[in-house]
Motif scaffolding. Structure first.
Motif, PDB file in Angstrom:
ATOM      1  N   SER A  58       1.021  -1.315   0.076  1.00  0.00           N
ATOM      2  CA  SER A  58       0.092   0.074   0.029  1.00  0.00           C
ATOM      3  C   SER A  58       1.078   1.113  -0.077  1.00  0.00           C
ATOM      4  CB  SER A  58      -1.020   0.104   1.090  1.00  0.00           C
ATOM      5  OG  SER A  58      -0.222  -0.128   2.390  1.00  0.00           O
TER       6      SER A  58
ATOM      7  N   GLY B 163      -1.983   2.498   3.628  1.00  0.00           N
ATOM      8  CA  GLY B 163      -2.828   1.495   4.357  1.00  0.00           C
ATOM      9  C   GLY B 163      -4.238   1.982   5.085  1.00  0.00           C
TER      10      GLY B 163
ATOM     11  N   ASP C 120      -2.648  -0.677  -4.856  1.00  0.00           N
ATOM     12  CA  ASP C 120      -1.907   0.047  -3.746  1.00  0.00           C
ATOM     13  C   ASP C 120      -2.557   1.004  -3.230  1.00  0.00           C
ATOM     14  OD1 ASP C 120       0.365  -1.409  -4.272  1.00  0.00           O
ATOM     15  OD2 ASP C 120       0.792   0.213  -5.883  1.00  0.00           O
ATOM     16  N   VAL C 121      -3.740   1.591  -4.043  1.00  0.00           N
ATOM     17  CA  VAL C 121      -4.615   2.724  -3.584  1.00  0.00           C
ATOM     18  C   VAL C 121      -5.988   2.523  -4.171  1.00  0.00           C
ATOM     19  CG1 VAL C 121      -4.959   5.086  -3.623  1.00  0.00           C
ATOM     20  CG2 VAL C 121      -2.454   4.333  -3.555  1.00  0.00           C
TER      21      VAL C 121
ATOM     22  N   THR D 126      -4.762  -2.282   1.839  1.00  0.00           N
ATOM     23  CA  THR D 126      -4.952  -1.252   0.729  1.00  0.00           C
ATOM     24  C   THR D 126      -5.215   0.155   1.288  1.00  0.00           C
ATOM     25  OG1 THR D 126      -6.127  -3.041  -0.544  1.00  0.00           O
ATOM     26  CG2 THR D 126      -6.223  -0.663  -1.543  1.00  0.00           C
ATOM     27  N   THR D 127      -4.542   1.342   0.691  1.00  0.00           N
ATOM     28  CA  THR D 127      -4.727   2.378   1.056  1.00  0.00           C
ATOM     29  C   THR D 127      -6.373   2.758   0.290  1.00  0.00           C
ATOM     30  OG1 THR D 127      -2.449   3.322   0.987  1.00  0.00           O
ATOM     31  CG2 THR D 127      -4.204   4.828   1.012  1.00  0.00           C
TER      32      THR D 127
END
Ligand SMILES: Nc1ncnc2c1ncn2[C@@H]1O[C@H](COP(=O)(O)OP(=O)(O)OP(=O)(O)O)[C@@H](O)[C@H]1O
Length: 240
Positions: free
Chosen positions: A2, A30, A154-155, A186-187
């Motif tokens: 993340s 995150g 990741d986002v 995950t962000t």
């Protein structure tokens, strides 16, 4: 993986009209943050800028230290309407997320396995060959969620993803998002005008005041919020 998102000194105009003014916001890797605000506060505009789909008039967005001026790999967005390809099957729609990430070409077996796992996780393991039009609105939204999560972003950027759904479906889909996003770390940035969405999914809520949109409050919500704060937030969300 993340990644953190940083928004610094961001302002945006449509023509001569200032809609976002001096937004500074850091979202840790995150972290799950809700962007709340009344209609027209500029929430969607801000999310589109973070997604690299629009350029700000001023200021900078970085994701994982990388400046955003076009969509970045590892950043996916899910919208209020599912926007699935009507001619493709449910499975092909989810696979689309992996085509963009390149996994479908690099490792087709792994890609197929990931799609199967996601379809099972969203309760549509037996509907992979159906067309989106054969599914209910809530099921279509689940497919859109699976497509957004397939590349293990990741986002993850969510723009009012639940607003077209009835209460039961909304609660179930929120639970899906929470489970899948927390499992992957995950962000997450969620745009909503509904405090309940924020409380269900996020640990922090950032309130935008409108015309132009500015950060009005930044609240920790993971342990609930008191009644006074709830009233103040509700009043702000109602203000057109
Ligand atoms: N492409 C555009 N061209 C001109 N003005 C726009 C455009 N998109 C949005 N706006 C205006 O910018 C302001 C912010 O819009 P935006 O959609 O970002 O707000 P929002 O907070 O997401 O609203 P909502 O909750 O109603 O979706 C609004 O006044 C809107 O009318």
């Amino acid at each position: 993986m993340s990644l953190p998102v940083t928004i610094a000194g961001l302002s945006h105009r449509y023509g001569r009209r200032l809609v976002l003014d001096g937004i500074d916001l850091t979202v840790a890797a995150g972290e799950r943050v809700a962007l709340l605000g009344a209609s027209g506060a500029g929430k969607s505009t801000l999310l589109q800028i973070v997604a690299g789909l629009a350029k700000p008039s001023d200021g900078v967005v970085t994701i994982g230290g990388r400046r955003v001026d076009a969509p970045l790999p590892g950043v996916t967005m899910m919208l209020q309407r599912p926007a699935l390809l009507p001619w493709a099957t449910v499975r092909q729609n989810v696979e689309l997320g992996l085509r963009f990430s390149g996994l479908a070409r690099r490792d087709p077996d792994l890609a197929r396995m990931r799609v199967n796992t996601l379809l099972a996780q969203i309760g549509l393991g037996d509907r992979g060959d159906a067309r989106p039009t054969e599914l209910s609105g809530g099921q279509q939204q689940r497919v859109a969620l699976a497509r957004a999560l397939a590349p293990k972003p990741d986002v993850l950027l969510l723009d009012e993803p639940f607003s077209a759904l009835d209460m039961g479906t909304r609660a179930a889909l929120r639970a899906d998002v929470l489970r899948l996003a927390t499992d992957a770390g995950t962000t997450l940035i969620l745009v909503s005008h509904d405090l309940a969405d924020a409380e269900a999914l996020c640990t922090r809520a950032v309130l935008l005041s409108g015309h132009p949109g500015r950060v009005a409050e930044d609240l920790a919500i993971e342990n609930g919020i008191d009644e006074a704060t709830r009233g103040r937030v509700a009043a702000r969300l109602d203000a057109a």
